[in-house]
Design a protein around this motif. Structure first.
Motif, PDB file in Angstrom:
ATOM      1  N   ASP A  94       0.789  -1.231   0.000  1.00 54.34           N
ATOM      2  CA  ASP A  94       0.000   0.000   0.000  1.00 54.34           C
ATOM      3  C   ASP A  94       0.822   1.283   0.000  1.00 54.34           C
ATOM      4  O   ASP A  94       0.368   2.308  -0.491  1.00 54.34           O
ATOM      5  CB  ASP A  94      -0.927   0.013   1.227  1.00 54.34           C
ATOM      6  CG  ASP A  94      -1.935  -1.134   1.190  1.00 54.34           C
ATOM      7  OD1 ASP A  94      -2.237  -1.597   0.083  1.00 54.34           O
ATOM      8  OD2 ASP A  94      -2.398  -1.554   2.264  1.00 54.34           O
ATOM      9  N   ASP A  95       2.009   1.271   0.577  1.00 51.45           N
ATOM     10  CA  ASP A  95       2.760   2.504   0.777  1.00 51.45           C
ATOM     11  C   ASP A  95       3.559   2.949  -0.442  1.00 51.45           C
ATOM     12  O   ASP A  95       3.938   4.109  -0.543  1.00 51.45           O
ATOM     13  CB  ASP A  95       3.730   2.345   1.965  1.00 51.45           C
ATOM     14  CG  ASP A  95       2.995   2.089   3.272  1.00 51.45           C
ATOM     15  OD1 ASP A  95       1.939   2.707   3.467  1.00 51.45           O
ATOM     16  OD2 ASP A  95       3.458   1.253   4.058  1.00 51.45           O
ATOM     17  N   VAL A  96       3.835   2.026  -1.355  1.00 50.97           N
ATOM     18  CA  VAL A  96       4.744   2.319  -2.461  1.00 50.97           C
ATOM     19  C   VAL A  96       4.086   2.049  -3.805  1.00 50.97           C
ATOM     20  O   VAL A  96       3.395   1.055  -3.981  1.00 50.97           O
ATOM     21  CB  VAL A  96       6.033   1.460  -2.347  1.00 50.97           C
ATOM     22  CG1 VAL A  96       6.924   1.678  -3.556  1.00 50.97           C
ATOM     23  CG2 VAL A  96       6.780   1.804  -1.075  1.00 50.97           C
ATOM     24  N   LYS A  97       4.309   2.969  -4.739  1.00 52.88           N
ATOM     25  CA  LYS A  97       3.906   2.768  -6.128  1.00 52.88           C
ATOM     26  C   LYS A  97       5.142   2.950  -7.001  1.00 52.88           C
ATOM     27  O   LYS A  97       5.975   3.825  -6.741  1.00 52.88           O
ATOM     28  CB  LYS A  97       2.838   3.782  -6.540  1.00 52.88           C
ATOM     29  CG  LYS A  97       1.524   3.656  -5.803  1.00 52.88           C
ATOM     30  CD  LYS A  97       0.548   4.731  -6.252  1.00 52.88           C
ATOM     31  CE  LYS A  97      -0.759   4.647  -5.482  1.00 52.88           C
ATOM     32  NZ  LYS A  97      -1.688   5.738  -5.858  1.00 52.88           N
ATOM     33  N   PHE A  98       5.269   2.122  -8.039  1.00 53.13           N
ATOM     34  CA  PHE A  98       6.360   2.260  -8.989  1.00 53.13           C
ATOM     35  C   PHE A  98       5.795   2.415 -10.395  1.00 53.13           C
ATOM     36  O   PHE A  98       4.757   1.824 -10.738  1.00 53.13           O
ATOM     37  CB  PHE A  98       7.274   1.031  -8.969  1.00 53.13           C
ATOM     38  CG  PHE A  98       8.137   0.923  -7.745  1.00 53.13           C
ATOM     39  CD1 PHE A  98       9.269   1.721  -7.610  1.00 53.13           C
ATOM     40  CD2 PHE A  98       7.827   0.033  -6.727  1.00 53.13           C
ATOM     41  CE1 PHE A  98      10.074   1.616  -6.480  1.00 53.13           C
ATOM     42  CE2 PHE A  98       8.617  -0.071  -5.589  1.00 53.13           C
ATOM     43  CZ  PHE A  98       9.742   0.724  -5.471  1.00 53.13           C
ATOM     44  N   LEU A  99       6.467   3.199 -11.205  1.00 51.96           N
ATOM     45  CA  LEU A  99       6.112   3.308 -12.617  1.00 51.96           C
ATOM     46  C   LEU A  99       7.359   3.660 -13.409  1.00 51.96           C
ATOM     47  O   LEU A  99       8.354   4.140 -12.857  1.00 51.96           O
ATOM     48  CB  LEU A  99       5.004   4.339 -12.831  1.00 51.96           C
ATOM     49  CG  LEU A  99       5.216   5.765 -12.294  1.00 51.96           C
ATOM     50  CD1 LEU A  99       5.803   6.651 -13.385  1.00 51.96           C
ATOM     51  CD2 LEU A  99       3.905   6.346 -11.800  1.00 51.96           C
ATOM     52  N   ALA A 100       7.307   3.376 -14.698  1.00 50.03           N
ATOM     53  CA  ALA A 100       8.416   3.713 -15.596  1.00 50.03           C
ATOM     54  C   ALA A 100       7.990   4.886 -16.466  1.00 50.03           C
ATOM     55  O   ALA A 100       6.947   4.821 -17.123  1.00 50.03           O
ATOM     56  CB  ALA A 100       8.796   2.510 -16.460  1.00 50.03           C
ATOM     57  N   ALA A 101       8.779   5.948 -16.441  1.00 48.68           N
ATOM     58  CA  ALA A 101       8.455   7.127 -17.246  1.00 48.68           C
ATOM     59  C   ALA A 101       9.698   7.985 -17.402  1.00 48.68           C
ATOM     60  O   ALA A 101      10.577   8.001 -16.540  1.00 48.68           O
ATOM     61  CB  ALA A 101       7.339   7.942 -16.586  1.00 48.68           C
ATOM     62  N   ASP A 102       9.739   8.694 -18.499  1.00 51.72           N
ATOM     63  CA  ASP A 102      10.764   9.704 -18.733  1.00 51.72           C
ATOM     64  C   ASP A 102      10.322  10.967 -17.996  1.00 51.72           C
ATOM     65  O   ASP A 102       9.181  11.406 -18.133  1.00 51.72           O
ATOM     66  CB  ASP A 102      10.868   9.958 -20.241  1.00 51.72           C
ATOM     67  CG  ASP A 102      11.997  10.901 -20.612  1.00 51.72           C
ATOM     68  OD1 ASP A 102      12.254  11.840 -19.843  1.00 51.72           O
ATOM     69  OD2 ASP A 102      12.588  10.713 -21.681  1.00 51.72           O
ATOM     70  N   LEU A 103      11.205  11.552 -17.210  1.00 54.20           N
ATOM     71  CA  LEU A 103      10.862  12.744 -16.445  1.00 54.20           C
ATOM     72  C   LEU A 103      10.344  13.863 -17.346  1.00 54.20           C
ATOM     73  O   LEU A 103       9.496  14.668 -16.929  1.00 54.20           O
ATOM     74  CB  LEU A 103      12.083  13.229 -15.659  1.00 54.20           C
ATOM     75  CG  LEU A 103      11.900  14.423 -14.721  1.00 54.20           C
ATOM     76  CD1 LEU A 103      10.808  14.156 -13.703  1.00 54.20           C
ATOM     77  CD2 LEU A 103      13.209  14.771 -14.035  1.00 54.20           C
ATOM     78  N   THR A 104      10.812  13.915 -18.585  1.00 54.65           N
ATOM     79  CA  THR A 104      10.360  14.975 -19.491  1.00 54.65           C
ATOM     80  C   THR A 104       8.930  14.758 -19.978  1.00 54.65           C
ATOM     81  O   THR A 104       8.291  15.686 -20.457  1.00 54.65           O
ATOM     82  CB  THR A 104      11.295  15.072 -20.718  1.00 54.65           C
ATOM     83  OG1 THR A 104      11.283  13.815 -21.421  1.00 54.65           O
ATOM     84  CG2 THR A 104      12.719  15.379 -20.297  1.00 54.65           C
TER      85      THR A 104
END
Length: 474
Positions: free
Chosen positions: A327-337
């Protein structure tokens, strides 16, 4: 499962025809618990879509229409496609009252759509029922159908099944790793108006409702746009250099979840801050999740880890499953831009080496970071500065990508102040990076060892500096 050259379409058609008399949500999700969380899945996927008003789209593998009605209500026109007669019939029964929806019973691979005519393609489970060759064909078709401004949203079960099957049941589904889908996105391209284009990932993320309710980490979604194929873009998308051996080597020196000395420095910087359980923290360039998990061990706050590589996302999710974190953590892949978040939503944003992905103009990115922070929110970063052109050349030899770092410490301070940050502080943490970088260099293979040694030499002479930076949103 291993792919073969057999008649995949017939196999998959037979698989779904066996369910053709059960036109229910449980059948669509192949999960008897579907009623408990299907509405959560639908809300999560709908909220992840860009605005659809005025757009023309197609939904492939539409099934009984769990998303068809929503897409039609929001769009100018939508064509929904499925190869099971009873599913399309049920879809039409549910959504046939809408005048802007066309129902097609047929194989998505045989669908003919005019070039550059679609604004979007929506898929909720399809490629897992296509062979590798069929998947390449499907990606190629979609690139052709979409306008240059179009987008693709797709969701697949990766690595393992999420549904339930009786003992002895033969499941022909391809549970590919997310890296295999990333390779499709990297490798498949078409020429449009004389320019080679491919899909570029805006964001890749797991469905959080599956993690929370089923403990299933690997229901992945991708939101992609069309992008010109340049050498830098191709190299950013290609993650083949990040091997398990390389990861194990880095972790043996830096610790579990770490691939760079910079990430270790960021963990130290975070440890010096007062972060409460009510804080919402964003970690950018979270790699294998080391910064995230070490912070979570210190304080049980809400953390989102954003990593540019899908392999980093996959490894982080596997670690979260291993640790029982839900519940406390979410992860995703994305370019900061390309990454977008709600305004005023984070108390702390921590960034590892933004120069690694923000290759040129950094000001628009920090303007976005400013928007995402709450008033009085803190920005914490570690990054490089150097006036030497050798830095960019050395980084390109190491990673294949061009790199442009901020030239001086004062330039970095002025950059952050120009977008509205106050109380900007910079500390030279080069010596910390030298210590951990030297230990790592001793066991790296060539050419990584030579490139790392070059960077260490520049740190030792002061030609390159590694800074710890803090700033506050006014």
């Amino acid at each position: 499962m291993a792919e073969d050259k057999s008649d995949t379409r017939s196999t998959m058609k037979d698989f779904w025809d066996a369910y053709s008399d059960k036109t229910t949500v449980a059948t669509m999700m192949l999960n008897p618990k579907a009623a408990e969380f299907s509405h959560l899945e639908e809300e999560e996927i709908k909220s992840a879509l860009p605005p659809l008003e005025g757009l023309v789209g197609v939904e492939l593998a539409a099934g009984i229409g769990r998303y068809s009605g929503y897409l039609a209500e929001k769009s100018k026109h939508i064509t929904v496609v499925d190869f099971v007669d009873s599913f399309i019939a049920k879809n039409k029964e549910i959504n046939g009252h809408l005048s802007n929806i066309e129902f097609v019973c047929g194989d998505a691979l045989k669908l003919e759509i005019e070039e550059n005519s679609l604004d979007y393609v929506f898929i909720n489970w399809l490629f897992m029922y296509l062979s590798e060759e069929e998947s390449v064909l499907m990606f190629t078709k979609m690139l052709t159908w979409l306008k240059p401004t179009g987008f693709l949203y797709f969701r697949e079960s990766c690595s393992v099944a999420a549904g339930s099957y009786p003992d002895g049941f033969v499941n022909p589904t391809y549970y590919r790793s997310p890296l295999e889908y990333n390779k499709f996105l990297c490798d498949v391209s078409v020429v449009k108006q004389g320019e080679k284009v491919a899909f570029e990932t805006i964001v890749c993320r797991p469905l959080s409702c599956y993690i929370k309710h089923l403990g299933v980490m690997f229901q992945y979604t991708w939101l992609c746009k069309l992008s010109s194929v340049t050498e830098d873009r191709r190299l950013i998308a290609d993650e083949s250099r990040i091997t398990d051996t390389f990861i194990t080597t880095c972790e043996s020196v830096l610790g579990k979840g770490y691939m760079s000395p910079g990430a270790k420095n960021l963990t130290d910087l975070l440890s010096a801050q007062t972060i409460s359980e009510t804080d919402n923290v964003l970690v950018v360039n979270s790699a294998l999740g080391g910064v995230v998990f070490d912070l979570l061990e210190k304080v049980k706050c809400s953390i989102t880890g954003v990593e540019i590589t899908v392999i980093g996302l996959d490894k982080s999710l596997a670690r979260a499953k291993e640790l029982g974190v839900k519940d406390d953590v979410k992860f995703l892949a994305a370019d900061l831009t390309l990454f977008n978040a709600k305004e005023n939503s984070f108390d702390v944003i921590a960034v590892v080496n933004p120069s690694r992905i923000v290759l040129s103009d950094k000001k628009p990115v920090f303007e976005k970071v400013m928007k995402y922070l709450k008033p009085n929110g803190k920005l914490l970063m570690v990054d490089f500065t150097s006036e030497s052109p050798e830095v960019g050349e050395g980084y390109k030899k190491l990673s294949g990508k061009s790199l442009e770092v901020v030239k001086t410490v004062e330039d970095y301070k002025n950059l952050l102040e120009s977008v509205g940050f106050v109380n900007v502080t910079t500390d030279d943490w080069s010596e910390r990076s030298i210590v951990s970088g030297t230990a790592l260099s001793n066991i790296l293979p060539e050419p990584l060892k030579a490139a790392t040694e070059k960077g260490l030499d520049m740190l030792r002479t002061g030609t390159l500096k590694h800074l710890a930076i803090t700033a506050t949103k006014a």
